[in-house]
Design an enzyme around this catalytic site. Sequence first.
Site, PDB file in Angstrom:
ATOM      1  N   GLU A 430      41.271  42.126  30.686  1.00 12.31           N
ATOM      2  CA  GLU A 430      42.357  41.847  30.399  1.00 12.31           C
ATOM      3  C   GLU A 430      43.158  42.638  29.548  1.00 12.31           C
ATOM      4  O   GLU A 430      43.578  42.472  28.420  1.00 12.31           O
ATOM      5  CB  GLU A 430      42.366  40.356  29.820  1.00 12.31           C
ATOM      6  N   GLU A 509      36.902  36.922  36.650  1.00 12.25           N
ATOM      7  CA  GLU A 509      36.895  35.573  35.742  1.00 12.25           C
ATOM      8  C   GLU A 509      37.484  34.526  36.308  1.00 12.25           C
ATOM      9  O   GLU A 509      38.807  34.539  36.660  1.00 12.25           O
ATOM     10  CB  GLU A 509      37.499  35.913  34.439  1.00 12.25           C
TER      11      GLU A 509
END
Length: 779
Positions: A430, A509
């Site tokens: 991220e 994820e």
Amino acid sequence: MFKLKYFSIPFCLLLLFSTTIQAQKEAGNSRTILNFDTDWRFLKGDAPGAENPEFDDSKWRVLDVPHDWSIEGTYDQANPTGRGGGYLPAGIGWYRKYFTVKAADSNSKFFIEFDGVMANSDIWINGFHLGKRPNGTISFSYNLTGHLKFGKGERNVLSVKADNSLQPAARYYTGAGIYRHVRLVKTNSLHIVQWGVFISTAKVTAKNATVNLQTTVSNDTKTSGSIVLETSIIDPAGKKVKSIESKQNIPSGKSITINQILEVTDPHLWDVNQPNLYRAISKIKTAKNILDEQTNTFGIRDSKFQAATGYWLNGKNIKIKGVCLHHDAGAVGAAVPESVWERRLALLKEAGVNAIRTAHDPVAPEFLDICDRLGFLVMDETFDTWTVAKPYGEKGYNLYFNQWWEKDTRDIVLRDRNHPSIIIYSVGNEIRDNLNDSSGFKKYKDQQDLVHRLDLGRPVTMALFRPGSSKVYTNGFTEIMDVVGQNYREKELVEAHVSNPGRIVIGTENGHEQSEWLVLRDNPFMAGQFLWTGFDYLGEAQWPAISRNTGLFDRTGSWSQQGYQRQSWWSEKPVVHMVRRSDNNGEGKWAANWTPLDFGTYDEAKVEVYSNCNDVELFLNDKSLGVKQKPANDAPRAWDISFEKGTLKAIGRNAGKVVATDEFKTAGDPVSIILVADKDRLTKDWNDVIYVTAKIVDSNGIVCPNADKLITFNVSDAGEIIAVDNGNVDSHESYRGLARRAFNGQCIAIIRGKSNSGQIKVSANSTELKAGSVTIDIK
């Protein structure tokens, strides 16, 4: 531009020193590896001048490492680690260790190896500064040669300063101190360099495999010399199957890499169900002596990603069913014994998990050893941030990325590249840096290119963040990625592949919802998913919570509701699990029991059954409540029933045969404590521990899930309690000590042996309850 539609990954081997070995000396005065974990002196706090050999540390605490001093601390909302670090303390810790070296070894090379020091470590030997390492999860070493004292009465002192006082430094708990293993390594001046054996394979089939070996040897002597590199391959049964010798001249002061090729017939392949492991024994020889010798474990397997069909292992198309794991393990913090990881990974295997994402930093080397042995696939991740900070971790690796990313990435890949479990690297999670300009492209490409130079056989990805806003699917960024990884937003990832079928895609994820599972199940091109998370973890929680409860298991290893459901989707064995809403009429949390908190107000129970069986029949007090077939969309089977005390039972059938059952009984008043150990014997070893679970039960031995009494553990002299816990994310009780309040009717103590033989008696007491005990053998 490096674009792949088909990525083939050979197996690899990693040179790894065992973290538990005692002093080990090979023939011919070659390599000696000494466990350097014991008898350190420690001070929590700063100690100006402690790097000097004459510094007085006589009043410091004496302990063994691995040691995480933060987990020993007190929870406090005011602690600077804050939400990310789980409100545990941060600061400076000093360690010092004394040792002597024989005069006969004065011509040898000496190296000190650390598997991880959290964080911003400074290391001195006899007052000489060896170096600094900001990243606390990196393994590193320093050359001590030229800075040691030799002979009787000549004492050396190794000083370590670990400083994580600059906070908040991470979005999750990191630990503090020398929290991984340490080794002292002695070699000849002509030796194999650290992480210097690299093995890969090509043309892997059930009948044959080509093994390529690259061994880097350094000659630190003043003369050139001729050596022979002998490499032998030992199969999983201990039989030597191949051997090769290569003669080479090495100039003085130079390092060379020697390439060897071996053919292995009828190889025992490494896979998730049969993780067969070979050994390579490398010897550096002269006419008279063995100068260096190393034994390295590896596996033979063929691994590939394809855009249209996802992931393939040894010619079989399989789904990567993964979970993300941080490097803490609950009550032990970041200093994790191997048996704790073995227990956790065995539970994940039982749940149907076959892969781990090392979120979001390099793990301890022994963790990867265990993944090799147990048959887990691994996504090896390097960094949580590049240069742009994230909330609750503003003073973390973003401050060091520009200076350290290349060195850190190089060390990660060199250390890890030979584990057969590792099938892919991730260079970021991220990432908030701008991926819509040339600088963002370059940061990613530089990292991917470096990984390829060191380990061309494995692909590279990163966990993309909000690709709609970062524009990565339209600006060409994903076209330079080997594999496109994305966190959450599964439909966007599907659309990214559909719009460009050449993209290899994987969920890096993912959540626990049924819809997210169906994206993986129903799309052949989706290589896999990694659930957030496998176990509850410390930090990333809003006070009063101190732990994140997104795991298939809680911190103690108890199953969660989503763990039961996931097993019904991912396990190959028949399973059936029941849960109910804790409050009346479908309200409250999911609970795996038939004992409401308030019998007076609990009338209507909403029950769900998670099962992969074709038919499930539910019974209440031996009365059938109906049979329900397996839905095509893997949804749970649900019943709304009137509550009655007694027995609730679910039976799973395939083709009319009972293959799985689950049963709850209503508990009465708490009467006693029973103790259950997860194994019956221990060795005297830092890495070997036992979990003892204390359960509060009624007169019939049924667990009382609403009991929350304080339980005090005691242990005989042959053992010690290293931690206690109950899995409650809101509990601020200390993990150190003898007492813990029960949560859901139970709590745990983690026991380590102190004697070489005998027995450990563990007891547990609480007011108004009959005490429980269990005996553990030490072997």
